[in-house]
Design an enzyme around this catalytic site. Structure first.
Site, mmCIF file in Angstrom:
data_model
loop_
_atom_site.group_PDB
_atom_site.id
_atom_site.type_symbol
_atom_site.label_atom_id
_atom_site.label_comp_id
_atom_site.label_asym_id
_atom_site.label_seq_id
_atom_site.Cartn_x
_atom_site.Cartn_y
_atom_site.Cartn_z
ATOM 1 N N GLU A 173 0.820 -1.233 0.000
ATOM 2 C CA GLU A 173 0.000 0.000 0.000
ATOM 3 C C GLU A 173 0.847 1.273 0.000
ATOM 4 O OE1 GLU A 173 -2.906 -0.207 3.163
ATOM 5 O OE2 GLU A 173 -3.963 -1.884 2.208
ATOM 6 N N GLU A 292 -5.454 -8.591 -0.159
ATOM 7 C CA GLU A 292 -6.221 -8.202 1.033
ATOM 8 C C GLU A 292 -7.674 -8.020 0.608
ATOM 9 O OE1 GLU A 292 -4.875 -5.092 3.652
ATOM 10 O OE2 GLU A 292 -2.754 -5.520 3.226
ATOM 11 N N GLN A 351 -7.821 -10.892 7.855
ATOM 12 C CA GLN A 351 -6.679 -11.741 8.138
ATOM 13 C C GLN A 351 -7.170 -13.096 8.620
ATOM 14 O OE1 GLN A 351 -3.718 -9.688 10.516
ATOM 15 N NE2 GLN A 351 -3.761 -7.927 9.148
#
Length: 501
Positions: A173, A292, A351
């Site tokens: 990111e 993600e 996660q």
């Protein structure tokens, strides 16, 4: 009753299933590692300190490739801190999540944990505060069999065989102002290209993931991908996509249609990557790595004080407790990833434990499944062979964010070797059951082997520490298979799976 029809054609192949689509993510954040996968004092802990009750749940979940060690954490991480004798490892400040890192779990331990869970390790390198040298050193330590300074150091530390990590993320990111060392697309594209070129010089068989923008709502979205890929296209294999969803302002109707936004995200990144391909006259096609994706109630966490000025070890952070509606949306997002599996070659549910996770634990105590555990685990178990994109004819409903959204979404898989097939479906209606007729005659299916649904009269029912089994899978009753046609009634706000042979 509202009705819908689905036709599944064996020739409508999206792509062969790559098991990396069922990946997950372990970051040194909150209680994901410490008190999550690792708790030396727990009754189930092995000699490494890993909770074997969690290992069993990870295997049941069916996660495959595990991205590590971040996430935002990696942009300030020194990998050397997490190797060698544990007693000699330093305690560091983690600026990403304002906590203390003991480094009792590092590459060596996590590689052993991956072996325990039958998972593939997907490693991220620090391009926030570090660069090419550190990335090459980590690559040598991890993958060189022997005969060099760093490979011999690994052997002295107890790992005689190399870890042979194939998939590597080039930072994380890097367009985000919250990211340590964040930079412009031009600056990142240059350092990513140089790092990727050097890593491929060391091992041309590596698969490298360059950072896309941090989300489709970012002002950098689209342009970031273009600039970064123009620098790095010939050195990388994937561009990353990060996407999180949550219900806002009680708008359940729009939330249930979140996969429409994910589809927009995928189409935009595909178009941008292909624009660069043609501009550079390249013969290579870049894949997408959704490394993600999940449900994350970020607004609520940003308004809380769980990240504060204290420097704490493994504080409780981002521990969302998920509802039935959350699980239905997650199941639908996984359907969307499969529908686009020709370009989405890898994905990591972010996660794995405690932190916005399908698995929860208590120190010294229980571990349990969140509602989101179920659609992921069943899809990972049943999806084999190739992905088939069905033709769906269903009504629509109105949403504030996306306009008219289909009431039903679905995807199918087929394994020619075994004859097994599966269909995964969602009903987005909040009030109506929907009768769906599914033409499976092209699959030569004669036997229904499994029919389950995730549904509850209370769409906000959750599994908690006090009531760990409040929500679970239920048999999907009344399913009929007659002359190649499946007839099924989908409850409102539900995710369902059918297996055939």
């Amino acid at each position: 009753m509202t009705q819908a029809t689905i036709v599944i054609d064996r020739s409508a192949v999206v792509a062969p299933i790559n098991r990396r689509i069922f990946g997950s993510f372990v970051e040194h954040l909150g209680r994901c590692v410490y008190d999550g996968i690792y708790e030396p004092g727990h009754p189930t802990a092995n000699a490494d300190g890993f909770r074997l009750d969690v290992v069993d749940l990870v295997k049941e979940l069916g996660s495959t490739t595990i991205r590590y060690p971040g996430g935002n954490f990696v942009s300030g991480y020194k990998w050397e801190d997490g190797v060698g004798p544990r007693a000699d490892r330093p305690v560091r400040r983690d600026l990403a999540w304002h906590s203390l890192e003991s480094n009792q779990v590092g590459l060596e331990e996590f590689a052993r944990w991956c072996a325990l869970t039958d998972s593939e390790l997907m490693m991220a390198v620090n391009l926030g505060t570090r660069g090419i040298d550190a990335a090459l050193d980590l690559l040598e330590y991890a993958n060189q069999p022997d005969g060099t300074a760093l490979s011999e150091q690994r052997i002295r530390n107890g790992a005689v065989e190399p870890y042979d990590i194939r998939m590597w993320c080039l930072g994380n990111e890097m367009d985000g102002p919250w990211q340590i060392g964040h930079m412009s697309a031009d600056d990142y594209g240059k350092i990513a290209a140089r790092t990727a070129s050097a890593m491929k010089t060391a091992d041309k068989g590596l698969e490298l993931v360059v950072c896309g923008s941090s989300g489709s709502a970012m002002p950098t979205f689209g342009e970031w991908e273009r600039v970064v890929l123009e620098h790095s296209y010939e050195y990388v294999d994937y561009v990353s996509c990060h996407a999180y969803y949550q219900e806002r302002k009680g708008d359940l109707a729009s939330y249930l249609a979140s996969s429409l936004e994910m589809t927009y995200f995928i189409e935009t990144v595909k178009a941008t990557a292909d624009h660069v391909k043609y501009k550079l006259r390249s013969e290579k096609t870049i894949q997408l790595s959704f490394d993600e994706w999940n449900i994350w109630y970020l607004d609520e966490h940003q308004a809380s004080e769980e990240v504060n000025e204290e420097w704490r070890h493994a504080p409780r952070q981002l521990e969302d407790v998920y509802s039935v509606a959350d699980a239905v949306v997650l199941g639908n997002l996984l359907i969307t990833l499969l529908q686009n599996h020709d370009r989405v070659g890898s994905a990591s549910l972010a996660q794995l434990v405690n932190v916005i996770a399908p698995i929860m634990t208590e120190p010294g105590g229980a571990s349990w499944r969140q509602t989101t555990f179920f659609p992921f685990s069943v899809t990972s178990r049943l999806a084999r062979g190739v992905v088939l994109k069905p033709r769906i004819d269903a009504g629509t409903y109105d949403t504030a964010l996306y306009g008219a959204a289909p009431l039903v979404d679905a995807v199918a898989t087929f394994d020619a070797e075994t004859g097994a097939s599966a269909v995964f479906l969602v009903n987005r209606s909040q009030t109506e059951s929907i009768e769906v007729s599914i033409d499976v005659s092209g699959l030569d299916a004669t036997l229904l082997t499994e029919a389950v649904t995730l549904h509850d009269a209370d769409a906000y029912a959750r599994n908690t520490l006090a009531d760990q089994n409040r929500v679970g899978l239920k048999p999907l009753d009344g399913v009929l298979l007659t002359e190649g046609v499946l007839t099924v009634i989908l409850p409102p706000v539900s995710w369902s799976a059918l297996a055939l042979n």
